[in-house]
Motif scaffolding. Structure first.
Motif, PDB file in Angstrom:
ATOM      1  N   ASN A 123     -22.564 -32.396 -35.720  1.00 18.58           N
ATOM      2  CA  ASN A 123     -23.098 -30.924 -36.059  1.00 18.58           C
ATOM      3  C   ASN A 123     -22.707 -30.418 -37.348  1.00 18.58           C
ATOM      4  O   ASN A 123     -23.433 -29.831 -37.820  1.00 18.58           O
ATOM      5  N   LEU A 128     -16.309 -31.506 -40.496  1.00 18.17           N
ATOM      6  CA  LEU A 128     -15.543 -32.138 -39.540  1.00 18.17           C
ATOM      7  C   LEU A 128     -14.924 -33.599 -39.694  1.00 18.17           C
ATOM      8  O   LEU A 128     -14.309 -34.137 -38.953  1.00 18.17           O
ATOM      9  N   SER A 148     -20.591 -39.823 -37.549  1.00 17.94           N
ATOM     10  CA  SER A 148     -21.508 -39.921 -36.447  1.00 17.94           C
ATOM     11  C   SER A 148     -22.718 -40.583 -37.074  1.00 17.94           C
ATOM     12  O   SER A 148     -23.121 -40.659 -38.223  1.00 17.94           O
ATOM     13  N   ALA A 182     -16.104 -47.186 -29.722  1.00 12.78           N
ATOM     14  CA  ALA A 182     -15.024 -47.699 -28.653  1.00 12.78           C
ATOM     15  C   ALA A 182     -14.359 -48.573 -29.256  1.00 12.78           C
ATOM     16  O   ALA A 182     -12.963 -48.617 -28.992  1.00 12.78           O
ATOM     17  N   VAL A 200     -16.676 -37.789 -23.986  1.00 10.07           N
ATOM     18  CA  VAL A 200     -16.519 -38.943 -24.887  1.00 10.07           C
ATOM     19  C   VAL A 200     -14.920 -38.870 -25.024  1.00 10.07           C
ATOM     20  O   VAL A 200     -14.135 -39.776 -24.986  1.00 10.07           O
ATOM     21  N   LEU A 219     -12.616 -30.822 -28.605  1.00  8.12           N
ATOM     22  CA  LEU A 219     -13.925 -31.018 -27.675  1.00  8.12           C
ATOM     23  C   LEU A 219     -14.758 -29.834 -27.632  1.00  8.12           C
ATOM     24  O   LEU A 219     -14.552 -28.987 -28.337  1.00  8.12           O
ATOM     25  N   GLY A 220     -15.532 -29.772 -26.550  1.00 10.35           N
ATOM     26  CA  GLY A 220     -16.610 -28.740 -26.533  1.00 10.35           C
ATOM     27  C   GLY A 220     -16.224 -28.068 -25.088  1.00 10.35           C
ATOM     28  O   GLY A 220     -15.153 -27.879 -25.029  1.00 10.35           O
ATOM     29  N   CYS A 252     -19.684 -25.590 -32.108  1.00 13.53           N
ATOM     30  CA  CYS A 252     -18.708 -25.985 -30.907  1.00 13.53           C
ATOM     31  C   CYS A 252     -18.074 -24.683 -30.432  1.00 13.53           C
ATOM     32  O   CYS A 252     -17.944 -24.492 -29.184  1.00 13.53           O
ATOM     33  N   PHE A 350     -25.340 -25.696 -26.676  1.00  9.35           N
ATOM     34  CA  PHE A 350     -25.467 -26.421 -28.178  1.00  9.35           C
ATOM     35  C   PHE A 350     -26.725 -26.189 -28.754  1.00  9.35           C
ATOM     36  O   PHE A 350     -27.485 -27.078 -29.298  1.00  9.35           O
TER      37      PHE A 350
HETATM   38  P1  NAD Z   1     -19.790 -37.274 -28.851  1.00  7.89           P
HETATM   39  O1  NAD Z   1     -18.672 -37.094 -28.384  1.00  7.89           O
HETATM   40  O2  NAD Z   1     -21.154 -37.835 -28.369  1.00  7.89           O
HETATM   41  O3  NAD Z   1     -19.580 -38.126 -30.415  1.00  7.89           O
HETATM   42  C1  NAD Z   1     -18.469 -37.823 -31.095  1.00  7.89           C
HETATM   43  C2  NAD Z   1     -17.975 -39.218 -31.798  1.00  7.89           C
HETATM   44  O4  NAD Z   1     -17.933 -40.145 -30.916  1.00  7.89           O
HETATM   45  C3  NAD Z   1     -19.204 -40.020 -32.663  1.00  7.89           C
HETATM   46  O5  NAD Z   1     -18.603 -40.500 -33.891  1.00  7.89           O
HETATM   47  C4  NAD Z   1     -19.735 -41.008 -31.696  1.00  7.89           C
HETATM   48  O6  NAD Z   1     -20.371 -42.013 -32.565  1.00  7.89           O
HETATM   49  C5  NAD Z   1     -18.632 -41.511 -30.969  1.00  7.89           C
HETATM   50  N1  NAD Z   1     -18.942 -41.812 -29.633  1.00  7.89           N
HETATM   51  C6  NAD Z   1     -19.900 -41.368 -29.009  1.00  7.89           C
HETATM   52  N2  NAD Z   1     -19.882 -42.208 -27.893  1.00  7.89           N
HETATM   53  C7  NAD Z   1     -18.732 -42.852 -27.703  1.00  7.89           C
HETATM   54  C8  NAD Z   1     -18.093 -43.774 -26.846  1.00  7.89           C
HETATM   55  N3  NAD Z   1     -18.749 -44.142 -25.628  1.00  7.89           N
HETATM   56  N4  NAD Z   1     -16.966 -44.255 -27.471  1.00  7.89           N
HETATM   57  C9  NAD Z   1     -16.482 -44.008 -28.338  1.00  7.89           C
HETATM   58  N5  NAD Z   1     -16.954 -43.394 -29.394  1.00  7.89           N
HETATM   59  C10 NAD Z   1     -18.076 -42.493 -28.932  1.00  7.89           C
HETATM   60  O7  NAD Z   1     -20.128 -35.696 -29.645  1.00  7.89           O
HETATM   61  P2  NAD Z   1     -21.359 -35.431 -30.537  1.00  7.89           P
HETATM   62  O8  NAD Z   1     -22.562 -35.163 -29.828  1.00  7.89           O
HETATM   63  O9  NAD Z   1     -21.413 -35.878 -31.797  1.00  7.89           O
HETATM   64  O10 NAD Z   1     -20.904 -33.782 -30.781  1.00  7.89           O
HETATM   65  C11 NAD Z   1     -21.161 -32.592 -30.180  1.00  7.89           C
HETATM   66  C12 NAD Z   1     -19.889 -32.347 -29.164  1.00  7.89           C
HETATM   67  O11 NAD Z   1     -18.812 -32.318 -30.098  1.00  7.89           O
HETATM   68  C13 NAD Z   1     -20.072 -30.997 -28.391  1.00  7.89           C
HETATM   69  O12 NAD Z   1     -19.506 -31.137 -27.263  1.00  7.89           O
HETATM   70  C14 NAD Z   1     -19.107 -30.041 -29.375  1.00  7.89           C
HETATM   71  O13 NAD Z   1     -18.972 -28.784 -28.591  1.00  7.89           O
HETATM   72  C15 NAD Z   1     -18.169 -30.989 -29.833  1.00  7.89           C
HETATM   73  N6  NAD Z   1     -17.682 -30.522 -31.201  1.00  7.89           N
HETATM   74  C16 NAD Z   1     -16.312 -30.044 -30.992  1.00  7.89           C
HETATM   75  C17 NAD Z   1     -15.670 -29.377 -32.250  1.00  7.89           C
HETATM   76  C18 NAD Z   1     -14.165 -29.017 -32.105  1.00  7.89           C
HETATM   77  O14 NAD Z   1     -13.706 -28.709 -33.227  1.00  7.89           O
HETATM   78  N7  NAD Z   1     -13.521 -28.780 -31.034  1.00  7.89           N
HETATM   79  C19 NAD Z   1     -16.430 -29.437 -33.381  1.00  7.89           C
HETATM   80  C20 NAD Z   1     -17.643 -29.706 -33.177  1.00  7.89           C
HETATM   81  C21 NAD Z   1     -18.175 -30.486 -32.218  1.00  7.89           C
END
Ligand code: NAD
Length: 447
Positions: A123, A128, A148, A182, A200, A219-220, A252, A350
């Motif tokens: 996002n 990030l 990502s 993973a 995740v 996280l979110g 987020c 989101f």
């Molecule tokens: P996501 O959890 O789907 O993916 C994040 C990262 O994890 C990516 O690099 C992705 O390739 C990897 N990933 C996805 N599935 C995986 C798996 N099974 N095993 C290992 N790695 C895996 O998140 P997203 O859709 O990219 O981002 C949106 C989420 O992130 C929302 O929930 C948002 O709130 C959160 N977020 C949090 C912050 C914060 O600072 N707290 C900032 C931005 C976004």
């Protein structure tokens, strides 16, 4: 220029090379760290125009303000902050410990951990990835980064930029999706910094536990915006609209739902509507408005709206729609009369969709917030200082914004992070530096 590193087989060898280089040299000096930060800063600015184009293409279109000011200049600002504060952050802290009958001196020394793994979401694909990276470098570490897969042009450009700026033993970028993620999360890093969804994040924590890798989880969650009775509604609505709609709602810390007093709901809605018209005078199909990142997420948002409507909620679509909407733009939407059981109140939204719930007493509103998982942010629009203090004392959230939304995200001096299911650990500020350092207690016996 480094080779492209995208394959699963590359990962352990790459980590081994980074760790070997780390232990072969003494911890980098203040000067060496500043050079690395300056290298990163220069590279980001040199790639500025290309990043703007790549992010815009990845989202199909995204507001130039969001890419240039909120992301790119946000990264530059964070690097400048770290460079300025680094001497102070690195300085050993003298401690007066109880030395019993011995004489000597004691201090805490902040030393690098080794190799930090960084996993990033889509996002805010630049900030990030690069702010955690800058923090890892400031703390004297080496880093392996996995951006990502959902912003492929931006991630490829990040890889190109970092490969052209650093040897891979210092900073490396690997590209891939969940499968590579993973494998990445199972590597024996010295610290793993993950930003992404709570679902995740849980998996990442499980994988990291095999090697006892310490974690930061950003996280979110569902961040509430609570408007106290009697608070100036126009101002509250304007801040909530801005926080909700930045980046097309894909932030987020965007307010995920609003709680307003039942007698003031209609006034709030009218003010929100005006705020949207001021923010996007040309409507959500204009270049000022960021699209939803992909069709899957766009469909999910539409199904949240449809589900709420089907279950009896009222859906208010705001803003102008062009005859032919641009790709995946979703108009700012309010949902009235949502119940706690609806998907729109169970899932992190989101997107530019805001359920507006009502309460009769402030106590009832606080109980509603406290009955849900602890959020990443809580926004409170309060009429008096006493009211604000009372709400803060009764609630737990990662971050708090009083009479504003989003602003603290760009405060480099304040720690930023979640609590419970919205995350653990923090970045920004000295807390972020220390999370990527080992605070070693040193006792020196007097002679
Ligand atoms: P996501 O959890 O789907 O993916 C994040 C990262 O994890 C990516 O690099 C992705 O390739 C990897 N990933 C996805 N599935 C995986 C798996 N099974 N095993 C290992 N790695 C895996 O998140 P997203 O859709 O990219 O981002 C949106 C989420 O992130 C929302 O929930 C948002 O709130 C959160 N977020 C949090 C912050 C914060 O600072 N707290 C900032 C931005 C976004």
């Amino acid at each position: 220029m480094q080779d492209t590193l995208n394959s699963h087989q590359d990962l352990p060898a790459l980590l081994a090379a980074q760790r070997h280089a780390f232990v072969a040299e003494p911890a980098p000096s203040l000067g060496q760290r500043k050079v690395r930060l300056a290298t990163l800063r220069k590279a980001v600015l040199a790639y500025r125009a290309r990043f703007q184009a790549a992010i815009s293409a990845d989202f199909s279109h995204r507001s130039a303000f969001e890419t240039d000011i909120m992301e790119l200049m946000g990264v530059v600002q964070a690097i400048d902050y770290l460079s300025k504060k680094l001497r102070r952050f690195m300085k050993p802290q003298r401690r007066h410990v109880g030395l019993y009958y011995q004489s000597g001196k004691a201090y805490v020394s902040y030393q690098p951990l080794g190799v930090v793994g960084i996993m990033a979401p889509w996002n805010y694909p630049l900030s990030l990835t690069l702010i955690p990276l800058a923090t890892a470098l400031a703390a004297g570490n080496r880093a392996m980064v996995k951006p990502s897969e959902l912003t492929p042009r931006t991630s490829a450009l990040l890889q190109e930029m970092l490969a052209a700026s650093f040897p891979k033993e210092e900073v490396a970028v690997v590209l891939g999706g969940p499968e590579l993620g993973a494998d990445f999360s199972r590597l024996p890093f010295d610290h793993l910094f993950f930003t992404g969804s709570t679902a995740v994040g849980r998996k990442i924590m499980q994988s990291a536990s095999d090697n006892l890798v310490p974690l930061t989880l950003e996280l979110g969650g569902k961040s509430p915006a609570l408007v106290a009775p009697g608070y100036a509604k126009a101002e509250a609505a304007a801040h909530i609209a801005y926080g909700k709609l930045a980046n097309g709602g894909q932030t987020c810390v965007a307010p995920d739902y609003a709680l307003v007093h039942e007698d003031e709901r209609d006034a709030f809605i009218a003010h929100y509507q005006q705020a949207v018209a001021r923010l996007y005078p040309k409507g959500p199909d204009s270049d000022d408005y960021t699209a939803i990142v992909n069709q899957r997420h766009f469909d999910r948002l539409n199904s949240l709206i449809d589900d709420a409507r089907r279950q009896g909620a009222e859906v208010l679509t705001l803003g102008n729609r062009a005859a032919k909407p641009r790709d995946r733009t979703l108009a700012p939407t309010l949902i009235l009369g949502a119940t706690a059981q609806m998907a729109v109140m169970q899932e992190e939204i989101f997107g530019p969709v805001l359920p507006v719930l009502t309460y009769r007493t402030l106590e009832e509103a606080i109980d509603f917030i406290n009955a849900r998982p602890r959020p990443l942010a809580l926004y409170y629009f309060g009429a008096t200082d006493q009211q604000c203090a009372a709400v803060l004392a009764r609630t737990t959230s990662g971050n708090v914004g009083i009479n504003n939304t989003l602003l603290h995200v760009v405060q480099d001096d304040l720690p930023f992070g979640g609590v419970g299911p919205s995350g653990m650990g923090a970045y920004h500020g000295i807390e972020g530096f220390r999370a990527m350092s080992h605070g070693k207690g040193v006792f020196i016996q007097g002679r």
